[in-house]
Design an enzyme around this catalytic site. Structure first.
Site, PDB file in Angstrom:
ATOM      1  N   CYS A 173       0.813  -1.231   0.000  1.00 17.27           N
ATOM      2  CA  CYS A 173       0.000   0.000   0.000  1.00 17.27           C
ATOM      3  C   CYS A 173       0.840   1.270   0.000  1.00 17.27           C
ATOM      4  O   CYS A 173       0.333   2.350  -0.296  1.00 17.27           O
ATOM      5  CB  CYS A 173      -0.944   0.001   1.193  1.00 17.27           C
ATOM      6  SG  CYS A 173      -1.903  -1.504   1.296  1.00 17.27           S
ATOM      7  N   HIS A 176      -3.621   6.760   3.240  1.00 18.21           N
ATOM      8  CA  HIS A 176      -3.965   5.505   2.571  1.00 18.21           C
ATOM      9  C   HIS A 176      -5.339   5.061   3.067  1.00 18.21           C
ATOM     10  O   HIS A 176      -5.616   5.095   4.263  1.00 18.21           O
ATOM     11  CB  HIS A 176      -2.900   4.454   2.880  1.00 18.21           C
ATOM     12  CG  HIS A 176      -3.308   3.077   2.483  1.00 18.21           C
ATOM     13  ND1 HIS A 176      -3.795   2.791   1.229  1.00 18.21           N
ATOM     14  CD2 HIS A 176      -3.325   1.909   3.175  1.00 18.21           C
ATOM     15  CE1 HIS A 176      -4.098   1.508   1.170  1.00 18.21           C
ATOM     16  NE2 HIS A 176      -3.829   0.949   2.340  1.00 18.21           N
ATOM     17  N   ASN A 214     -10.086  -0.842   0.159  1.00 23.55           N
ATOM     18  CA  ASN A 214      -8.634  -0.656   0.182  1.00 23.55           C
ATOM     19  C   ASN A 214      -8.066  -1.166  -1.144  1.00 23.55           C
ATOM     20  O   ASN A 214      -8.129  -2.358  -1.415  1.00 23.55           O
ATOM     21  CB  ASN A 214      -8.067  -1.435   1.380  1.00 23.55           C
ATOM     22  CG  ASN A 214      -6.551  -1.344   1.484  1.00 23.55           C
ATOM     23  OD1 ASN A 214      -5.875  -0.964   0.532  1.00 23.55           O
ATOM     24  ND2 ASN A 214      -6.027  -1.717   2.634  1.00 23.55           N
TER      25      ASN A 214
HETATM   26  C1  COA Z   1      -9.734  -6.269   9.714  1.00 25.23           C
HETATM   27  C2  COA Z   1     -10.429  -5.314  10.684  1.00 25.23           C
HETATM   28  C3  COA Z   1     -11.498  -4.541   9.969  1.00 25.23           C
HETATM   29  C4  COA Z   1     -11.058  -6.125  11.782  1.00 25.23           C
HETATM   30  O1  COA Z   1     -11.690  -5.235  12.707  1.00 25.23           O
HETATM   31  P1  COA Z   1     -11.432  -5.401  14.258  1.00 25.23           P
HETATM   32  O2  COA Z   1     -12.245  -4.375  14.912  1.00 25.23           O
HETATM   33  O3  COA Z   1      -9.944  -5.381  14.477  1.00 25.23           O
HETATM   34  O4  COA Z   1     -12.040  -6.800  14.545  1.00 25.23           O
HETATM   35  P2  COA Z   1     -11.351  -8.061  15.214  1.00 25.23           P
HETATM   36  O5  COA Z   1     -10.289  -8.627  14.308  1.00 25.23           O
HETATM   37  O6  COA Z   1     -10.963  -7.695  16.606  1.00 25.23           O
HETATM   38  O7  COA Z   1     -12.539  -9.046  15.210  1.00 25.23           O
HETATM   39  C5  COA Z   1     -13.690  -8.818  16.016  1.00 25.23           C
HETATM   40  C6  COA Z   1     -14.685  -9.921  15.720  1.00 25.23           C
HETATM   41  O8  COA Z   1     -15.279  -9.690  14.437  1.00 25.23           O
HETATM   42  C7  COA Z   1     -15.202 -10.871  13.666  1.00 25.23           C
HETATM   43  N1  COA Z   1     -15.102 -10.524  12.256  1.00 25.23           N
HETATM   44  C8  COA Z   1     -13.982 -10.369  11.495  1.00 25.23           C
HETATM   45  N2  COA Z   1     -14.330 -10.048  10.240  1.00 25.23           N
HETATM   46  C9  COA Z   1     -15.684  -9.990  10.208  1.00 25.23           C
HETATM   47  C10 COA Z   1     -16.635  -9.712   9.202  1.00 25.23           C
HETATM   48  N3  COA Z   1     -16.282  -9.397   7.944  1.00 25.23           N
HETATM   49  N4  COA Z   1     -17.948  -9.737   9.525  1.00 25.23           N
HETATM   50  C11 COA Z   1     -18.355 -10.020  10.770  1.00 25.23           C
HETATM   51  N5  COA Z   1     -17.497 -10.313  11.776  1.00 25.23           N
HETATM   52  C12 COA Z   1     -16.167 -10.298  11.493  1.00 25.23           C
HETATM   53  C13 COA Z   1     -13.976 -11.583  14.183  1.00 25.23           C
HETATM   54  O9  COA Z   1     -14.050 -12.961  13.882  1.00 25.23           O
HETATM   55  C14 COA Z   1     -14.088 -11.308  15.665  1.00 25.23           C
HETATM   56  O10 COA Z   1     -15.017 -12.201  16.233  1.00 25.23           O
HETATM   57  P3  COA Z   1     -14.749 -12.864  17.674  1.00 25.23           P
HETATM   58  O11 COA Z   1     -14.696 -11.706  18.616  1.00 25.23           O
HETATM   59  O12 COA Z   1     -15.920 -13.747  17.835  1.00 25.23           O
HETATM   60  O13 COA Z   1     -13.447 -13.577  17.529  1.00 25.23           O
HETATM   61  C15 COA Z   1      -9.419  -4.324  11.315  1.00 25.23           C
HETATM   62  O14 COA Z   1      -8.588  -5.008  12.210  1.00 25.23           O
HETATM   63  C16 COA Z   1      -8.551  -3.641  10.313  1.00 25.23           C
HETATM   64  O15 COA Z   1      -9.038  -2.914   9.467  1.00 25.23           O
HETATM   65  N6  COA Z   1      -7.241  -3.821  10.419  1.00 25.23           N
HETATM   66  C17 COA Z   1      -6.324  -3.210   9.519  1.00 25.23           C
HETATM   67  C18 COA Z   1      -6.414  -3.907   8.207  1.00 25.23           C
HETATM   68  C19 COA Z   1      -5.700  -3.174   7.147  1.00 25.23           C
HETATM   69  O16 COA Z   1      -5.659  -1.976   7.129  1.00 25.23           O
HETATM   70  N7  COA Z   1      -5.144  -3.932   6.224  1.00 25.23           N
HETATM   71  C20 COA Z   1      -4.475  -3.431   5.104  1.00 25.23           C
HETATM   72  C21 COA Z   1      -3.224  -2.768   5.489  1.00 25.23           C
HETATM   73  S1  COA Z   1      -2.767  -1.730   4.213  1.00 25.23           S
END
Ligand code: COA
Length: 328
Positions: A115, A255, A285
């Protein structure tokens, strides 16, 4: 030769017509529009159709740039294609784009910084133009990430989309141009976002494909924290280097990874939300394409005016991060 200022002279963008909405994803994995919207800010992402590939969109974005700058493609000396989803391993997508555009005198190559690829490319091209090694340089960020998304992994499949953005760099007069750049990486965080298979370490076989080892794996939660910290830090570094503070910035383009990451970075930098650009709801993204698409949209919408201080910051797999400060 004395250093000259280097500025972005024009921009362009292009993305597939195909759209994958949150409602579509609700039918594919256990998720909901509500969860995706509240956790990421994403409502839809563009998705390439079968037969569409990365350089198609890169070439369209780059052509817009060339037309808007009214230059002859033969005068372009450098073509950098930032991508982690190239058309093929060999040749570089940069060389494929070069041929399509008719920039036959250019040096062309791919740059893999996920990214942060576009800001890495801007940083390198800026030096080439400033030192007179290149007159005109094209920096493109282009991705078809949806080819590497596992549509059974609800954490990653809701995030990524496809598209391309491009910027043409060249010499500039007066105050205008790139004021400071900073790029960084830390390979110790590799496994926060990576594709384990398909390269020389785990070559593609029927088994690795069946196991989905070519798909992106992500530790979203850990990545989130590193993203916020590193984008805020590197933004402060370029501001300080150029002798400005966040309050001088008129447009901040982070980003587009997650709306919550954008808000957290803006809050750490203490910039007003009115100057922060976000298009994540419409694009998701798009990795290296996210900043150049956003910049192109800002220019088209008149959100950037002559003399404005524009800050761009990125973060991505590797992990990599960077920031560029420019006077428009
Ligand atoms: C991926 C992301 C959206 C997840 O959000 P989060 O608030 O961190 O959520 P968590 O990973 O803590 O997961 C919370 C719960 O939601 C669930 N979950 C994950 N994806 C889900 C989805 N698409 N729909 C519903 N539930 C989901 C998880 O399984 C977890 O459940 P649990 O508590 O029963 O285990 C977030 O971490 C994120 O955006 N991270 C950065 C990613 C990024 O920028 N990547 C590219 C880099 S350039």
């Amino acid at each position: 030769m004395a250093n000259t200022n280097c500025a972005i002279l024009s921009t362009g963008s292009s993305y597939p017509e195909g759209v994958l909405t949150n409602a579509d994803l609700e039918r594919m994995v256990e998720t909901s529009d509500d969860w995706i919207t509240s956790r990421t800010g994403i409502k839809q992402r563009h998705k390439a159709a079968d037969g569409e590939y990365t350089s198609m969109f890169a070439v369209r974005a780059a052509r817009q740039c060339i037309e808007r700058a009214r230059i002859d493609p033969i005068d372009i000396d450098l073509v950098i294609c930032a991508t982690v989803t190239p058309d093929q391993i060999l040749p570089s997508t940069g060389c494929i784009i070069q041929t399509e555009l008719g920039c036959h005198r250019a040096a062309a190559f791919d740059l893999a910084a996920a990214c942060s690829g576009f800001l890495y490319g801007l940083t390198l091209a800026n030096q080439m133009v400033r030192t007179g090694q290149s007159r005109y340089a094209l920096v493109i960020g282009a991705e078809i990430l949806t080819r590497y998304v596992d549509y059974t992994d609800r954490q990653t499949c809701v995030i990524f989309g496809d598209g391309a953005g491009a910027a043409l760099l060249g010499p500039a007069e007066g105050e205008r141009g790139i004021l400071a750049t900073r790029i960084r990486s830390d390979g110790r965080y590799t496994e926060q976002l990576f594709s384990p298979g398909g390269g020389t370490r785990i070559p593609p076989t029927a088994e690795t494909l069946a196991e989905g080892l070519h798909f992106y794996k992500m530790r979203g939660n850990e990545l989130f924290k590193v993203a916020v910290r590193s984008m805020a830090d590197v933004s402060r570094e370029v501001l300080e280097e150029a002798g400005y503070t966040a309050s001088d910035v008129k447009l901040f383009i982070p980003h587009q990874a997650n709306q919550r990451i954008t808000e957290a970075v803006a809050s750490k930098l203490k910039v007003d939300e009115s100057i922060v650009y976000s298009n994540i709801a419409m694009h998701g993204n798009t990795s290296s394409a996210s900043i150049p698409i956003a910049l192109d949209e800002c220019i088209e919408m008149g959100r950037v005016r002559e003399g404005d201080l524009v800050l761009m910051a990125s973060f991505g797999g590797g992990v990599t991060w960077g920031a560029v400060l420019m006077r428009w």
